[in-house]
Design a protein around this motif. Structure first.
Motif, mmCIF file in Angstrom:
data_model
loop_
_atom_site.group_PDB
_atom_site.id
_atom_site.type_symbol
_atom_site.label_atom_id
_atom_site.label_comp_id
_atom_site.label_asym_id
_atom_site.label_seq_id
_atom_site.Cartn_x
_atom_site.Cartn_y
_atom_site.Cartn_z
ATOM 1 N N SER A 323 -76.951 13.459 -18.355
ATOM 2 C CA SER A 323 -77.281 12.263 -19.138
ATOM 3 C C SER A 323 -78.777 11.980 -19.180
ATOM 4 O O SER A 323 -79.230 11.142 -19.953
ATOM 5 N N ARG A 324 -79.527 12.644 -18.302
ATOM 6 C CA ARG A 324 -80.975 12.423 -18.194
ATOM 7 C C ARG A 324 -81.319 10.972 -17.846
ATOM 8 O O ARG A 324 -82.385 10.473 -18.197
ATOM 9 N N THR A 325 -80.409 10.289 -17.182
ATOM 10 C CA THR A 325 -80.652 8.885 -16.828
ATOM 11 C C THR A 325 -80.796 8.687 -15.319
ATOM 12 O O THR A 325 -81.148 7.601 -14.883
ATOM 13 N N GLY A 326 -80.468 9.702 -14.540
ATOM 14 C CA GLY A 326 -80.437 9.570 -13.095
ATOM 15 C C GLY A 326 -79.041 9.325 -12.556
ATOM 16 O O GLY A 326 -78.728 9.692 -11.419
ATOM 17 N N TYR A 375 -70.611 1.914 -9.448
ATOM 18 C CA TYR A 375 -71.976 1.433 -9.690
ATOM 19 C C TYR A 375 -72.066 0.355 -10.759
ATOM 20 O O TYR A 375 -73.145 -0.181 -10.992
ATOM 21 N N GLY A 376 -70.941 0.076 -11.428
ATOM 22 C CA GLY A 376 -70.946 -1.012 -12.387
ATOM 23 C C GLY A 376 -71.005 -0.561 -13.835
ATOM 24 O O GLY A 376 -71.315 0.582 -14.162
ATOM 25 N N LYS A 377 -70.741 -1.535 -14.694
ATOM 26 C CA LYS A 377 -70.594 -1.271 -16.123
ATOM 27 C C LYS A 377 -71.903 -0.828 -16.772
ATOM 28 O O LYS A 377 -71.917 0.025 -17.658
ATOM 29 N N LYS A 378 -73.010 -1.403 -16.329
ATOM 30 C CA LYS A 378 -74.307 -1.045 -16.914
ATOM 31 C C LYS A 378 -74.644 0.416 -16.623
ATOM 32 O O LYS A 378 -75.087 1.152 -17.509
ATOM 33 N N ALA A 379 -74.415 0.841 -15.391
ATOM 34 C CA ALA A 379 -74.694 2.238 -15.036
ATOM 35 C C ALA A 379 -73.841 3.190 -15.857
ATOM 36 O O ALA A 379 -74.324 4.211 -16.367
ATOM 37 N N SER A 380 -72.560 2.864 -15.988
ATOM 38 C CA SER A 380 -71.661 3.750 -16.719
ATOM 39 C C SER A 380 -72.053 3.837 -18.191
ATOM 40 O O SER A 380 -71.988 4.907 -18.798
ATOM 41 N N GLU A 382 -75.080 3.394 -19.472
ATOM 42 C CA GLU A 382 -76.314 4.174 -19.585
ATOM 43 C C GLU A 382 -76.017 5.675 -19.526
ATOM 44 O O GLU A 382 -76.621 6.467 -20.250
ATOM 45 N N TYR A 383 -75.073 6.044 -18.663
ATOM 46 C CA TYR A 383 -74.726 7.462 -18.522
ATOM 47 C C TYR A 383 -74.127 8.016 -19.811
ATOM 48 O O TYR A 383 -74.593 9.023 -20.341
ATOM 49 N N VAL A 384 -73.099 7.354 -20.327
ATOM 50 C CA VAL A 384 -72.419 7.906 -21.497
ATOM 51 C C VAL A 384 -73.340 7.886 -22.714
ATOM 52 O O VAL A 384 -73.339 8.816 -23.532
ATOM 53 N N ILE A 385 -74.156 6.858 -22.845
ATOM 54 C CA ILE A 385 -75.120 6.808 -23.958
ATOM 55 C C ILE A 385 -76.140 7.938 -23.806
ATOM 56 O O ILE A 385 -76.536 8.577 -24.783
ATOM 57 N N GLY A 386 -76.529 8.216 -22.564
ATOM 58 C CA GLY A 386 -77.483 9.298 -22.332
ATOM 59 C C GLY A 386 -76.971 10.662 -22.744
ATOM 60 O O GLY A 386 -77.751 11.546 -23.115
ATOM 61 N N THR A 387 -75.648 10.846 -22.690
ATOM 62 C CA THR A 387 -75.098 12.158 -23.065
ATOM 63 C C THR A 387 -75.099 12.388 -24.577
ATOM 64 O O THR A 387 -74.801 13.500 -25.026
ATOM 65 N N ARG A 388 -75.447 11.372 -25.355
ATOM 66 C CA ARG A 388 -75.472 11.549 -26.817
ATOM 67 C C ARG A 388 -76.482 12.613 -27.258
ATOM 68 O O ARG A 388 -76.338 13.199 -28.334
ATOM 69 N N ALA A 389 -77.470 12.867 -26.426
ATOM 70 C CA ALA A 389 -78.462 13.898 -26.779
ATOM 71 C C ALA A 389 -77.825 15.277 -26.910
ATOM 72 O O ALA A 389 -78.410 16.182 -27.520
ATOM 73 N N SER A 390 -76.621 15.444 -26.358
ATOM 74 C CA SER A 390 -75.938 16.735 -26.405
ATOM 75 C C SER A 390 -75.057 16.899 -27.640
ATOM 76 O O SER A 390 -74.502 17.973 -27.866
ATOM 77 N N ILE A 391 -74.902 15.845 -28.429
ATOM 78 C CA ILE A 391 -73.984 15.893 -29.573
ATOM 79 C C ILE A 391 -74.635 16.637 -30.735
ATOM 80 O O ILE A 391 -75.785 16.365 -31.101
ATOM 81 N N ARG A 392 -73.882 17.552 -31.332
ATOM 82 C CA ARG A 392 -74.421 18.374 -32.420
ATOM 83 C C ARG A 392 -73.922 17.976 -33.808
ATOM 84 O O ARG A 392 -74.571 18.235 -34.808
ATOM 85 N N ASN A 393 -72.713 17.428 -33.871
ATOM 86 C CA ASN A 393 -72.093 17.145 -35.165
ATOM 87 C C ASN A 393 -72.097 18.373 -36.064
ATOM 88 O O ASN A 393 -72.452 18.316 -37.239
ATOM 89 N N ASP A 394 -71.685 19.499 -35.485
ATOM 90 C CA ASP A 394 -71.660 20.756 -36.227
ATOM 91 C C ASP A 394 -70.365 20.947 -36.994
ATOM 92 O O ASP A 394 -70.344 21.546 -38.071
ATOM 93 N N LYS A 395 -69.252 20.455 -36.441
ATOM 94 C CA LYS A 395 -67.961 20.514 -37.113
ATOM 95 C C LYS A 395 -67.053 19.485 -36.461
ATOM 96 O O LYS A 395 -67.374 18.944 -35.397
#
Length: 545
Positions: A323-326, A375-380, A382-395
């Protein structure tokens, strides 16, 4: 399922998402063999699996295996030809029923067995398939599948199987289609003396032979074919009892001898995982078969009740944060992700691998729910939003049906963000938790379709999610809020959407949080100021004009 410096982390992430899309080679043109593998053929649909006894010997020196699979089945309607799958170069040597050798017609990896005895409706019958050969060797396990023939640092054999996508028939004869799970199974594996085999379920007995040892395992719950595994090494075992929702749960850990002390400390993430996921998803689905974490010479895989582990005893994904968030370094990715599949993949299993998003989206989403629990809702978030950098929308996330074809690798983190968005729409975290638990209760030990999952969530949430799922699952379009602010008036609409898409979103307008209800047509509203921001928990784009 498969994923230090920033550059190294980015590299790992890029490689991971490429590999995640490679389980079934990401092809768009399909062959006769693809159809035989991916279709519920007439030679499959007339019989229902009830039991396997897979009994094999493994020969590390020649990288070969030999043995038999005893297959019991219930006749659903009379038919005389039965399809069994076994991939080349493995060879079926003989098939028998009631002591009679049967004729087998080979069509590539599919084998059509002509039965001599009449197959009467509701009768339980048995065939025995004897086979042998040198199974395909995995080059990049677990992404390409097969046997991994390795050595540990002491020079002892360290062997494991992995076969998601490619299919269990890469190493053993079976009805290799996701729709029909066997009800129960015995697994017997004979290995050279001094080595231990760990497979699924519980260890029933050990037989010492002259030069070999046979390990007999029993699986009491339904199991999908690719979840069956063989793991062979110089293993030592430690265990604990977890006090779970359904009572005491045996949690066993099998690791290489030299890693025992390291594992005893590092595997503390396993009971933490169990606590978090029983909270979110309901009771662990396989109490009768125990839970095992087994060290292997590849990254890891969600083998049922025998989850395999090769993350090098590091936090994150091989020490990197996806996630690149820590937050991704707060847990061992393989323990959390692969064990999450016990609920989504092993308990709830897709009927057709085109719907593999059911496995991967919910399980990728489980990573941030683990964080939420500890760790709480804010941490979770941040993590899932951070993984958006991996989305390609290729198909699209849904693949082609009836040809053993998965959808885009976006089923991991686009899928996770789709579910995170859905949590916002429901606006009630306890209701959302009960939906996740309800899925695992309603579809307990079942194979399912996308439609069943969609309909269940729509019904339980009270929201018609037809267009929501059409948008995120069946297209590569990311809904985009197009807007303009002029003369204290906000003009806004959805673009890049499917027909009738009208998802509401939470926004902050002039420092006030509120819901906005865009549609394809322009809407307007008066503002006191000139600022608007969209809640980042919604997986959408914005475009200011």
């Amino acid at each position: 399922m498969r994923f230090a410096k920033i550059l190294l982390a980015v590299f790992f992430l890029s490689v991971t998402m490429t590999n995640a899309q490679s389980l079934l080679s990401n092809k768009e043109k399909f062959t006769h063999q693809d159809t035989l593998r991916g279709t519920i053929t007439p030679e499959r649909e007339w019989w229902d699996l009830t039991y396997y006894h897979l009994d094999i010997e493994v020969f590390p020196e020649t990288k070969t295996i030999a043995g038999k699979n005893t297959i019991k089945y219930r006749v659903l309607k009379p038919h005389q030809v039965l399809q069994i799958d076994l991939q080349e170069p493995m060879k079926i040597e003989q098939v028998t029923q009631n002591g009679k050798a049967l004729k087998v017609k080979h069509d590539g990896n599919a084998h059509f067995i002509t039965l001599q005895d009449n197959q009467k409706t509701n009768s339980i019958n048995t065939i025995e398939v004897t086979y042998s050969g040198k199974p395909r060797e995995a080059v990049r396990a677990p992404w390409d599948g097969g046997f991994s023939w390795k050595k540990d640092k002491n020079g002892k054999d360290f062997i494991a199987t992995s076969c998601q996508g490619l299919g269990a028939s890469v190493w053993w004869p079976c009805k290799d289609h996701m729709y029909d799970e066997v009800d129960s199974m015995d697994i017997s594996v004979t290995v050279p003396k001094g080595l231990t085999d760990v497979s699924n379920g519980r260890l029933k007995s050990i037989k010492e032979n002259k030069k070999t040892t046979t390990f007999n395992w029993t699986v009491k719950n339904p199991i999908n074919n690719y979840g069956v595994n063989v793991n062979i090494g110089d293993y030592v075992n430690f265990s604990e009892i977890y006090k779970g929702e359904k009572g005491p749960l045996d949690m066993d850990y099998y690791v290489l001898r030299d890693n025992l002390d390291l594992a005893k400390e590092h595997f503390k993430d396993a009971p933490k995982m169990m606590e978090a996921f029983e909270h979110w998803f309901g009771p662990y689905p396989f109490y009768e078969d125990s839970f095992k974490l087994v060290e292997v010479p590849y990254l890891g895989m969600e083998h049922q009740s025998s989850v395999t582990y090769g993350n090098q005893y590091k936090k994150g994904y091989l020490g990197s944060d996806l996630s690149r968030t820590g937050w991704g370094l707060k847990f061992d990715f393989i323990i959390i992700h692969e064990a999450g599949h016990e609920w989504f993949a092993n308990n709830i299993t897709n009927k057709d691998i085109a719907d593999m998003w059911i496995h991967e989206s919910f399980t990728a989403y489980s990573e941030n729910l683990f964080l939420d629990y500890y760790y709480g809702k804010k941490a979770s978030a941040e993590y899932v939003i951070g993984t958006r950098a991996s989305i390609r929308n290729d198909k699209p996330m849904i693949g082609h049906y009836n040809v053993n074809s998965e959808g885009s690798g976006d089923m991991y983190y686009k899928g996770a963000n789709m579910l995170h968005t859905l949590r916002q729409l429901i606006e009630d975290d306890e209701k959302w938790r009960q939906i996740l638990r309800g899925l695992n209760k309603t579809f307990y030990h079942k194979t399912v379709t996308t439609k069943q999952i969609e309909d269940y969530i729509s019904e339980q949430s009270g929201i018609d999610l037809t267009e929501f799922f059409n948008q995120y699952l069946r297209t590569t379009k990311i809904p985009t809020l197009e807007y303009e602010i002029k003369d204290n008036t906000l003009k806004y609409r959805w673009i890049n959407i499917v027909d009738n898409f009208d998802m509401p979103i939470q926004v902050t307008i002039d420092d006030k949080e509120q819901w906005l209800f865009p549609k394809a047509d322009w809407k307007t509203m008066k503002l006191q100021g000139n600022s608007i921001s969209v809640d980042a928990d919604f997986y959408i784009k914005t475009s200011k004009i």
